[in-house]
Write an enzyme that holds these catalytic residues in place. Structure first.
Site, PDB file in Angstrom:
ATOM      1  N   ASP A 387       0.818  -1.224   0.000  1.00 21.85           N
ATOM      2  CA  ASP A 387       0.000   0.000   0.000  1.00 21.85           C
ATOM      3  C   ASP A 387       0.851   1.272   0.000  1.00 21.85           C
ATOM      4  O   ASP A 387       0.482   2.267  -0.639  1.00 21.85           O
ATOM      5  CB  ASP A 387      -0.892   0.044   1.259  1.00 21.85           C
ATOM      6  CG  ASP A 387      -1.916  -1.068   1.272  1.00 21.85           C
ATOM      7  OD1 ASP A 387      -2.149  -1.673   0.213  1.00 21.85           O
ATOM      8  OD2 ASP A 387      -2.468  -1.343   2.353  1.00 21.85           O
TER       9      ASP A 387
HETATM   10  P1  NAP Z   1       0.856  -3.978   3.084  1.00 21.00           P
HETATM   11  O1  NAP Z   1       0.236  -3.018   2.171  1.00 21.00           O
HETATM   12  O2  NAP Z   1       0.015  -4.557   4.168  1.00 21.00           O
HETATM   13  O3  NAP Z   1       1.474  -5.151   2.184  1.00 21.00           O
HETATM   14  C1  NAP Z   1       2.275  -6.112   2.741  1.00 21.00           C
HETATM   15  C2  NAP Z   1       2.668  -7.073   1.626  1.00 21.00           C
HETATM   16  O4  NAP Z   1       3.623  -7.968   2.171  1.00 21.00           O
HETATM   17  C3  NAP Z   1       1.522  -7.913   1.120  1.00 21.00           C
HETATM   18  O5  NAP Z   1       1.054  -7.440  -0.123  1.00 21.00           O
HETATM   19  C4  NAP Z   1       2.123  -9.333   1.025  1.00 21.00           C
HETATM   20  O6  NAP Z   1       2.040  -9.796  -0.326  1.00 21.00           O
HETATM   21  C5  NAP Z   1       3.574  -9.142   1.412  1.00 21.00           C
HETATM   22  N1  NAP Z   1       4.073 -10.236   2.231  1.00 21.00           N
HETATM   23  C6  NAP Z   1       3.470 -10.874   3.240  1.00 21.00           C
HETATM   24  N2  NAP Z   1       4.240 -11.835   3.725  1.00 21.00           N
HETATM   25  C7  NAP Z   1       5.399 -11.809   3.013  1.00 21.00           C
HETATM   26  C8  NAP Z   1       6.577 -12.579   3.039  1.00 21.00           C
HETATM   27  N3  NAP Z   1       6.756 -13.577   3.898  1.00 21.00           N
HETATM   28  N4  NAP Z   1       7.554 -12.250   2.158  1.00 21.00           N
HETATM   29  C9  NAP Z   1       7.388 -11.263   1.259  1.00 21.00           C
HETATM   30  N5  NAP Z   1       6.262 -10.500   1.191  1.00 21.00           N
HETATM   31  C10 NAP Z   1       5.280 -10.791   2.057  1.00 21.00           C
HETATM   32  O7  NAP Z   1       2.127  -3.371   3.796  1.00 21.00           O
HETATM   33  P2  NAP Z   1       2.690  -1.891   3.800  1.00 21.00           P
HETATM   34  O8  NAP Z   1       3.041  -1.458   2.417  1.00 21.00           O
HETATM   35  O9  NAP Z   1       3.727  -1.878   4.861  1.00 21.00           O
HETATM   36  O10 NAP Z   1       1.488  -0.973   4.221  1.00 21.00           O
HETATM   37  C11 NAP Z   1       1.000  -0.954   5.519  1.00 21.00           C
HETATM   38  C12 NAP Z   1      -0.501  -0.977   5.470  1.00 21.00           C
HETATM   39  O11 NAP Z   1      -0.977  -1.308   6.752  1.00 21.00           O
HETATM   40  C13 NAP Z   1      -1.100   0.379   5.112  1.00 21.00           C
HETATM   41  O12 NAP Z   1      -2.296   0.214   4.409  1.00 21.00           O
HETATM   42  C14 NAP Z   1      -1.372   0.981   6.486  1.00 21.00           C
HETATM   43  O13 NAP Z   1      -2.371   1.953   6.445  1.00 21.00           O
HETATM   44  C15 NAP Z   1      -1.814  -0.256   7.233  1.00 21.00           C
HETATM   45  N6  NAP Z   1      -1.585  -0.246   8.656  1.00 21.00           N
HETATM   46  C16 NAP Z   1      -0.531   0.431   9.184  1.00 21.00           C
HETATM   47  C17 NAP Z   1      -0.311   0.417  10.526  1.00 21.00           C
HETATM   48  C18 NAP Z   1       0.837   1.203  11.118  1.00 21.00           C
HETATM   49  O14 NAP Z   1       0.654   1.865  12.135  1.00 21.00           O
HETATM   50  N7  NAP Z   1       1.988   1.106  10.514  1.00 21.00           N
HETATM   51  C19 NAP Z   1      -1.153  -0.344  11.373  1.00 21.00           C
HETATM   52  C20 NAP Z   1      -2.203  -1.079  10.795  1.00 21.00           C
HETATM   53  C21 NAP Z   1      -2.410  -1.008   9.424  1.00 21.00           C
HETATM   54  P3  NAP Z   1       2.030 -11.371  -0.598  1.00 21.00           P
HETATM   55  O15 NAP Z   1       0.908 -11.934   0.153  1.00 21.00           O
HETATM   56  O16 NAP Z   1       1.857 -11.452  -2.083  1.00 21.00           O
HETATM   57  O17 NAP Z   1       3.359 -11.896  -0.166  1.00 21.00           O
END
Ligand code: NAP
Length: 460
Positions: A387
């Site tokens: 994201d």
């Molecule tokens: P993300 O959008 O949640 O994407 C994480 C990606 O990691 C997934 O698409 C997944 O794809 C991949 N993944 C999972 N396991 C993996 C593995 N073992 N090896 C390689 N890839 C793997 O993560 P982000 O870009 O960090 O964004 C964070 C999101 O979480 C935002 O939408 C944010 O708003 C939200 N959020 C943030 C917080 C905070 O405070 N930081 C808290 C809660 C929510 P695959 O399944 O294809 O591997």
């Protein structure tokens, strides 16, 4: 008595110094320790002050609580910390309700005039904020661990029901302050607040959850502050205010990072009204890359930016990422890490993981500072992030994440994305970056793939 107040003052100062130290990653651990010492002093001062019926019971409870806390603190995985914070917030809220209600029972035969308006208002506030924090945090906990769907749960008339409940609460509270707080009123107030906690968090889902947790954290502080007024305990008022204020500030920072207004978050139903196709945009055709080819791209690059995300935490890939970084440093490749404020599942998630892998803090660059550098960068390596690099946030007004500030990874000459599949990120939307002409997908678990990449690079 003066000694107690001096001890409370020292504890309050230590809380403030501790929070200040948490501003810098280097000092954060010591800041935590300073605040803990403050809390210990506050507890000792309180134990000295009150007329303790049985010190054995109190010490036994403290030992049991500390043992449970210690066990979970050691056991909990990094990716589960938000759930744990949710539980902590909830229990903080519950403790405030328990103190408020028990204080009411103690004074139950006293008239309102004797009880005092300030105490009555404090009891009402403590019950209201504490109970909302408790049930709201429990719903957030269940949503985060998947026991309740992460999608917004909405139904017709939801906001109207919340409004009616709120008005009944306000009416009953005014009645209690003007007349007298009695058992039936306190039961009604507690029940409404517990219900409001559930109803206000249920419609909030997906990408807004971090904001909710931070807000509930702030609520737990405010509830503690109100409880401080009930008990006439200065250190509780100070500590509660600090938690309340810092929670609100963090909430605001997160709202900004996700481009959500707080009101919008609280009204819930984020991303409900658009169709899946509109949200996801056109179909994405990707190009795959193998480990060997990826290693050659690293070999030929003079500047690399790594964008870590939630997947790096899941794969526990931070240590192999450090190996990659050390190899690149040896080759005089300019190497940096781009940190998005909400990458991962909690604020500072990536900073903590990279610090754990002994990556020096000055290599970690915040989004605002690094965003202009992507266009002059040879290679961006996205490790389990999704994201936070999704260009739909800038290009697709129908996307639920439209308007969220993102890292401009797509602007680099070449982008390699390490993830297992075409799985979506937290917001549940496709990422059009993966289909860009300059983007290559390196499929597989991040830890395993990067370990192979490091091996390949060593041989070049
Ligand atoms: P993300 O959008 O949640 O994407 C994480 C990606 O990691 C997934 O698409 C997944 O794809 C991949 N993944 C999972 N396991 C993996 C593995 N073992 N090896 C390689 N890839 C793997 O993560 P982000 O870009 O960090 O964004 C964070 C999101 O979480 C935002 O939408 C944010 O708003 C939200 N959020 C943030 C917080 C905070 O405070 N930081 C808290 C809660 C929510 P695959 O399944 O294809 O591997």
């Amino acid at each position: 008595m003066i000694l107690i107040q001096v001890l409370y003052l020292i504890a309050s100062v230590l809380f403030i110094i501790g929070i200040k130290m948490m501003n810098k990653t280097k000092e954060a651990r010591s800041g935590n320790l300073v605040s803990s010492v403050g809390m210990l002093i506050a507890i000792i001062a309180t134990l000295l002050q009150i007329n303790i019926v049985s010190i054995t019971e109190i010490l036994a409870c403290m030992a049991i609580g500390s043992a449970i806390g210690l066990y979970y603190a050691y056991k909990v995985e990094m990716t589960k910390i938000p759930e744990m914070v949710s539980l902590f917030n909830g229990f903080g809220g519950l403790a405030s309700v328990a103190v408020a209600v028990s204080d009411f029972w103690l004074k139950t035969n006293v008239t309102m005039v004797q009880m005092g308006i300030i105490i009555t208002i404090s009891i009402v506030l403590s019950v209201f904020i504490g109970a909302i924090t408790f049930t709201g945090s429990m719903v957030a906990f269940l949503k985060l661990n998947g026991k309740v769907t992460g999608n917004p749960i909405t139904f017709k008339g939801q906001h109207l029901i919340n409004l009616i409940l709120l008005l009944v609460f306000i009416g009953a509270s005014i009645f209690a302050v003007v007349n007298q707080l009695d058992t039936s009123i306190i039961i009604v107030l507690t029940a409404i607040s517990l219900l409001l906690g559930v109803l206000t968090v249920l419609p909030i889902g997906g990408a807004d959850m971090p904001v909710v947790i931070s807000l509930l954290n702030s609520y737990s502080g405010m509830a503690a502050c109100a409880t401080g007024f009930i008990l006439n305990n200065n250190v509780l008022i100070v500590a509660g205010s600090l938690v309340g204020a810092s929670g609100i500030i963090l909430t605001q920072i997160m709202c900004k990072a996700m481009n959500r207004s707080l009101i919008n978050v609280l009204l819930g139903g984020f991303g409900q009204t658009i169709t899946k196709l509109e949200a996801d945009g056109p179909e994405i055709i990707v190009k795959e890359v193998g480990v060997e080819e990826a290693a050659m791209l690293f070999d030929g690059a003079s500047s690399v930016i790594v964008v870590p995300g939630y997947g790096m935490a899941v794969a526990q890939a931070q240590h192999v990422v450090r190996e990659l970084y050390e190899l690149c440093e040896k080759r005089n490749i300019d190497f940096k890490f781009a940190i998005h404020p909400v990458a991962g599942r909690m604020p500072g998630h990536m900073n903590v993981l990279l610090a754990e892998a002994n990556i020096s803090y000055d290599k970690l660059v915040e989004m605002d500072q690094i965003n202009d550098e992507f266009s002059n960068t040879d290679l961006v390596f996205v490790v389990g992030a999704n994201d936070v690099v999704n260009p739909a946030a800038q290009t697709n007004p129908k996307s639920p994440i439209y308007g969220m500030p993102i890292l401009n990874a797509s602007k680099a000459r070449t982008v390699i994305v390490s993830k297992r599949s075409m799985g979506k990120g937290y917001a549940g939307v496709e990422n059009e970056l993966f289909g860009y002409p300059n983007c290559l997908m390196l499929f597989g678990d991040a830890k395993q793939t990067i370990a192979k990449l490091v091996m390949e690079l060593k041989e070049l």
